[in-house]
Design a protein around this motif. Structure first.
Motif, PDB file in Angstrom:
ATOM      1  N   ILE A  42       0.858  -1.187   0.000  1.00  0.00           N
ATOM      2  CA  ILE A  42       0.000   0.000   0.000  1.00  0.00           C
ATOM      3  C   ILE A  42       0.890   1.231   0.000  1.00  0.00           C
ATOM      4  O   ILE A  42       1.801   1.351   0.815  1.00  0.00           O
ATOM      5  N   ASP A  43       0.617   2.150  -0.896  1.00  0.00           N
ATOM      6  CA  ASP A  43       1.402   3.373  -0.972  1.00  0.00           C
ATOM      7  C   ASP A  43       0.681   4.476  -0.218  1.00  0.00           C
ATOM      8  O   ASP A  43      -0.367   4.952  -0.642  1.00  0.00           O
ATOM      9  N   LEU A  44       1.221   4.855   0.924  1.00  0.00           N
ATOM     10  CA  LEU A  44       0.624   5.904   1.732  1.00  0.00           C
ATOM     11  C   LEU A  44       1.384   7.214   1.597  1.00  0.00           C
ATOM     12  O   LEU A  44       1.258   8.092   2.433  1.00  0.00           O
ATOM     13  N   GLY A  45       2.194   7.332   0.553  1.00  0.00           N
ATOM     14  CA  GLY A  45       2.915   8.578   0.304  1.00  0.00           C
ATOM     15  C   GLY A  45       3.996   8.840   1.318  1.00  0.00           C
ATOM     16  O   GLY A  45       4.799   7.970   1.641  1.00  0.00           O
ATOM     17  N   TRP A  46       4.009  10.047   1.831  1.00  0.00           N
ATOM     18  CA  TRP A  46       5.075  10.453   2.746  1.00  0.00           C
ATOM     19  C   TRP A  46       5.012   9.693   4.056  1.00  0.00           C
ATOM     20  O   TRP A  46       6.016   9.530   4.734  1.00  0.00           O
ATOM     21  N   LEU A  47       3.828   9.191   4.451  1.00  0.00           N
ATOM     22  CA  LEU A  47       3.716   8.454   5.707  1.00  0.00           C
ATOM     23  C   LEU A  47       4.523   7.156   5.644  1.00  0.00           C
ATOM     24  O   LEU A  47       5.178   6.776   6.615  1.00  0.00           O
ATOM     25  N   THR A  48       4.510   6.497   4.470  1.00  0.00           N
ATOM     26  CA  THR A  48       5.303   5.282   4.307  1.00  0.00           C
ATOM     27  C   THR A  48       6.795   5.609   4.316  1.00  0.00           C
ATOM     28  O   THR A  48       7.604   4.791   4.725  1.00  0.00           O
ATOM     29  N   TRP A  49       7.150   6.804   3.888  1.00  0.00           N
ATOM     30  CA  TRP A  49       8.552   7.203   3.920  1.00  0.00           C
ATOM     31  C   TRP A  49       8.990   7.474   5.355  1.00  0.00           C
ATOM     32  O   TRP A  49      10.099   7.130   5.751  1.00  0.00           O
ATOM     33  N   VAL A  50       8.127   8.081   6.166  1.00  0.00           N
ATOM     34  CA  VAL A  50       8.456   8.392   7.565  1.00  0.00           C
ATOM     35  C   VAL A  50       8.401   7.129   8.415  1.00  0.00           C
ATOM     36  O   VAL A  50       9.297   6.847   9.213  1.00  0.00           O
ATOM     37  N   ILE A  51       7.323   6.362   8.279  1.00  0.00           N
ATOM     38  CA  ILE A  51       7.147   5.120   9.037  1.00  0.00           C
ATOM     39  C   ILE A  51       7.040   3.990   8.015  1.00  0.00           C
ATOM     40  O   ILE A  51       5.986   3.805   7.406  1.00  0.00           O
ATOM     41  N   PRO A  52       8.100   3.220   7.806  1.00  0.00           N
ATOM     42  CA  PRO A  52       8.106   2.198   6.746  1.00  0.00           C
ATOM     43  C   PRO A  52       7.276   0.968   7.133  1.00  0.00           C
ATOM     44  O   PRO A  52       7.791  -0.020   7.635  1.00  0.00           O
ATOM     45  N   PHE A  53       5.975   1.045   6.897  1.00  0.00           N
ATOM     46  CA  PHE A  53       5.077  -0.040   7.284  1.00  0.00           C
ATOM     47  C   PHE A  53       5.433  -1.387   6.654  1.00  0.00           C
ATOM     48  O   PHE A  53       5.438  -2.404   7.362  1.00  0.00           O
ATOM     49  N   PRO A  54       5.723  -1.465   5.343  1.00  0.00           N
ATOM     50  CA  PRO A  54       6.054  -2.785   4.774  1.00  0.00           C
ATOM     51  C   PRO A  54       7.280  -3.421   5.441  1.00  0.00           C
ATOM     52  O   PRO A  54       7.286  -4.620   5.725  1.00  0.00           O
ATOM     53  N   THR A  55       8.278  -2.617   5.723  1.00  0.00           N
ATOM     54  CA  THR A  55       9.470  -3.145   6.387  1.00  0.00           C
ATOM     55  C   THR A  55       9.146  -3.565   7.816  1.00  0.00           C
ATOM     56  O   THR A  55       9.620  -4.599   8.296  1.00  0.00           O
ATOM     57  N   MET A  56       8.317  -2.776   8.496  1.00  0.00           N
ATOM     58  CA  MET A  56       7.923  -3.119   9.864  1.00  0.00           C
ATOM     59  C   MET A  56       7.149  -4.433   9.893  1.00  0.00           C
ATOM     60  O   MET A  56       7.370  -5.278  10.773  1.00  0.00           O
ATOM     61  N   PHE A  57       6.245  -4.631   8.921  1.00  0.00           N
ATOM     62  CA  PHE A  57       5.477  -5.876   8.874  1.00  0.00           C
ATOM     63  C   PHE A  57       6.374  -7.069   8.576  1.00  0.00           C
ATOM     64  O   PHE A  57       6.187  -8.151   9.135  1.00  0.00           O
ATOM     65  N   THR A  58       7.353  -6.878   7.710  1.00  0.00           N
ATOM     66  CA  THR A  58       8.292  -7.962   7.403  1.00  0.00           C
ATOM     67  C   THR A  58       9.096  -8.343   8.639  1.00  0.00           C
ATOM     68  O   THR A  58       9.241  -9.527   8.961  1.00  0.00           O
ATOM     69  N   HIS A  59       9.608  -7.339   9.345  1.00  0.00           N
ATOM     70  CA  HIS A  59      10.382  -7.625  10.560  1.00  0.00           C
ATOM     71  C   HIS A  59       9.507  -8.250  11.641  1.00  0.00           C
ATOM     72  O   HIS A  59       9.957  -9.139  12.369  1.00  0.00           O
TER      73      HIS A  59
END
Length: 85
Positions: A42-59
């Motif tokens: 999911i591309d949430l724009g700048w929010l994904t850049w500040v808080i990297p949700f995909p990386t957090m979910f992977t970890h």
């Protein structure tokens, strides 16, 4: 005389700059230079850049899997200990 000192200082500073540049070029590229996200995320724009949700979910998934494996081995070890007694 002062021109010689200024030229020597400039030469020294330039060579230090070249040496530092050469040393920094030996280092590998930073994995944090560009945020990594899966193509279907999911591309949430700048929010994904500040808080990297995909990386957090992977970890988080890796961490939960490691904890699950730990508890599985722990239970198996207890069963083996009980079976031997």
């Amino acid at each position: 005389m002062i021109d010689f000192i200024i030229k020597a200082c400039n030469y020294l500073i330039a060579n230090i700059g070249f040496a530092l540049t050469w040393l920094l070029e030996l280092l590998p590229d930073s994995p944090f230079a560009t945020p990594s996200a899966p193509p279907d995320s999911i591309d949430l724009g700048w929010l994904t850049w500040v808080i990297p949700f995909p990386t957090m979910f992977t970890h988080l998934a890796v961490m939960v899997a490691a904890i699950g494996i730990y508890y599985t081995i722990r239970v198996a070890a207890r069963w083996i200990k009980i079976a031997r007694n």
